[in-house]
Design an enzyme around this catalytic site. Structure first.
Site, PDB file in Angstrom:
ATOM      1  N   LYS A  56       0.836  -1.207   0.000  1.00  0.00           N
ATOM      2  CA  LYS A  56       0.000   0.000   0.000  1.00  0.00           C
ATOM      3  C   LYS A  56       0.866   1.250   0.000  1.00  0.00           C
ATOM      4  O   LYS A  56       0.677   2.174  -0.802  1.00  0.00           O
ATOM      5  CB  LYS A  56      -0.915   0.009   1.221  1.00  0.00           C
ATOM      6  N   CYS A  58     -26.114   8.653   2.431  1.00  0.00           N
ATOM      7  CA  CYS A  58     -25.342   8.192   1.272  1.00  0.00           C
ATOM      8  C   CYS A  58     -26.219   8.157   0.022  1.00  0.00           C
ATOM      9  O   CYS A  58     -27.367   7.696   0.061  1.00  0.00           O
ATOM     10  CB  CYS A  58     -24.763   6.806   1.547  1.00  0.00           C
ATOM     11  N   CYS A  64     -26.682   0.074  -2.629  1.00  0.00           N
ATOM     12  CA  CYS A  64     -25.549  -0.497  -1.891  1.00  0.00           C
ATOM     13  C   CYS A  64     -25.957  -1.820  -1.244  1.00  0.00           C
ATOM     14  O   CYS A  64     -26.946  -1.870  -0.499  1.00  0.00           O
ATOM     15  CB  CYS A  64     -25.075   0.482  -0.820  1.00  0.00           C
ATOM     16  N   CYS A 110     -25.575   5.590   6.354  1.00  0.00           N
ATOM     17  CA  CYS A 110     -26.204   5.081   5.135  1.00  0.00           C
ATOM     18  C   CYS A 110     -27.357   5.973   4.666  1.00  0.00           C
ATOM     19  O   CYS A 110     -27.600   6.095   3.461  1.00  0.00           O
ATOM     20  CB  CYS A 110     -26.704   3.652   5.351  1.00  0.00           C
ATOM     21  N   CYS A 137     -19.060   6.397   4.946  1.00  0.00           N
ATOM     22  CA  CYS A 137     -19.024   4.945   5.162  1.00  0.00           C
ATOM     23  C   CYS A 137     -18.066   4.620   6.312  1.00  0.00           C
ATOM     24  O   CYS A 137     -17.017   3.989   6.126  1.00  0.00           O
ATOM     25  CB  CYS A 137     -18.600   4.240   3.875  1.00  0.00           C
TER      26      CYS A 137
END
Length: 354
Positions: free
Chosen positions: A262, A342, A348, A339, A332
């Protein structure tokens, strides 16, 4: 023949033509005699018609065949002409580039290579598995992130280095910021880097700094003692092997103490301006699993990275980390995700389960 017989024959003939009865017998054109005559005539007519139709069909077939051949010839000429024109244009462009100099030629060839890569990428992206609704979900995330108000936007690793430092020191500070960021909030990493820069964030100074002093400078980052050790060992390697600079390949970066895939991929992007892969941290790992952007649930960020790189178009690799990290910091969330706020709440998979 007597006149009487002549009259009788004449009347009989007229009776036949007018369907009259003579001596109780009806004479008509419907008799077998007329039927046989009409049949023969009809058959002759049919034969004539069939022959004429066969001749006409042959003529039609010849006309159609000639038309098709002419069409093919003209089409072939058009295709050949187009190819010749295309080759001529490309040849003229190359000549112009050669006249302008090598630098312009390199730019031109780079553009051609880029177009080839894009075509290959389209083929790769259209084959194999892709998650459902991923484009719509991504567009919604881009919309939610357009104001760049997340911590990563102001205090991410790309914001930590000293903007006035020379190139090699800038890259060195990028690497150190990424090493400190593991399992640490952006605000904490940013503050630690500011203290290091004020103290003197160059390889020679970091090497000469006692461990306990270095730990105090970077606290309260997670695993401060271990990270201080990694930073000092990495700094020694950079001085001895890379002339105070950092490596330019993923493999060499990952060989440094405390540096994983990463960090290496994000470092390549920030420090060298090259997109070598997707940097997947805990935010990206969590969100990709919630959105079903992996074929099956993954257990580690590295597994998620491999899954994501298999289907996500390469032109999105450079932004996907920052998009999802900021999205994970604001909407998130790891616990109690928002939610209801969102834009993806209706599509989702994770939101539907709640």
């Amino acid at each position: 023949m007597s006149k009487k017989l002549k009259l009788t024959a004449l009347s009989t003939s007229r009776s036949l033509r007018s369907n009259q009865r003579i001596n109780g017998v009806t004479f008509s054109k419907e008799s077998p005699y007329f039927d046989r005559k009409d049949d023969n005539s009809s058959k002759a007519d049919h034969v004539k018609n069939d022959n004429s139709m066969e001749i006409q069909n042959k003529v039609d077939e010849e006309i159609v065949s000639e038309t098709i051949n002419e069409s093919r010839k003209s089409k072939s000429k058009r295709v050949t002409k187009k190819r010749n024109v295309s080759l001529k244009i490309e040849y003229e462009e190359l000549n112009k580039v050669e006249q302008k100099g090598e630098s312009n030629k390199e730019v031109f060839m780079t553009r051609i290579d880029k177009e080839k890569d894009e075509k290959l990428q389209e083929v790769e992206n259209t084959s194999g598995w892709m998650p459902s609704n991923w484009k719509r979900i991504l567009e919604n995330i881009q919309e939610m992130r357009k104001y760049k108000t997340a911590p990563v936007d102001e205090m991410g690793c790309h914001k930590c280095p000293d903007p006035n430092a020379n190139d090699s020191i800038f890259r060195y500070q990028c690497l150190l910021a990424l090493m400190l960021s593991s399992q640490t909030k952006d605000q904490v990493t940013h503050a630690a880097m500011k203290r290091l820069i004020s103290y003197g964030c160059i390889p020679s100074i970091i090497i000469a700094t006692p461990n306990d002093v270095l730990v105090k400078l970077i606290q309260p980052v997670g695993f401060a003692n271990r990270k201080a050790e990694y930073i000092k060992r990495t700094s020694v390697i950079l001085v001895d092997k890379y002339n105070n600079d950092i490596p330019k390949t993923i493999k060499e970066l990952c060989d440094l103490p405390g540096v994983g895939p990463k960090m290496a991929h994000i470092c390549m992007q920030i420090a060298w301006g090259e997109v070598s892969g997707i940097g997947v941290d805990t935010h990206v790992h969590r969100i990709c699993n919630r959105l079903n952007w992996v074929k099956k649930p993954t257990k580690t960020p590295e597994e998620t990275r491999k899954e994501l790189e298999e289907w996500l178009p390469k032109d999105l690799w450079n932004e996907i980390n920052y998009l999802l990290v900021g999205f994970g910091q604001e909407i998130c969330l790891p616990r109690f995700p928002k939610c209801k706020e969102c834009l993806n709440k209706d599509i989702c998979p994770f939101a539907k389960k709640k």
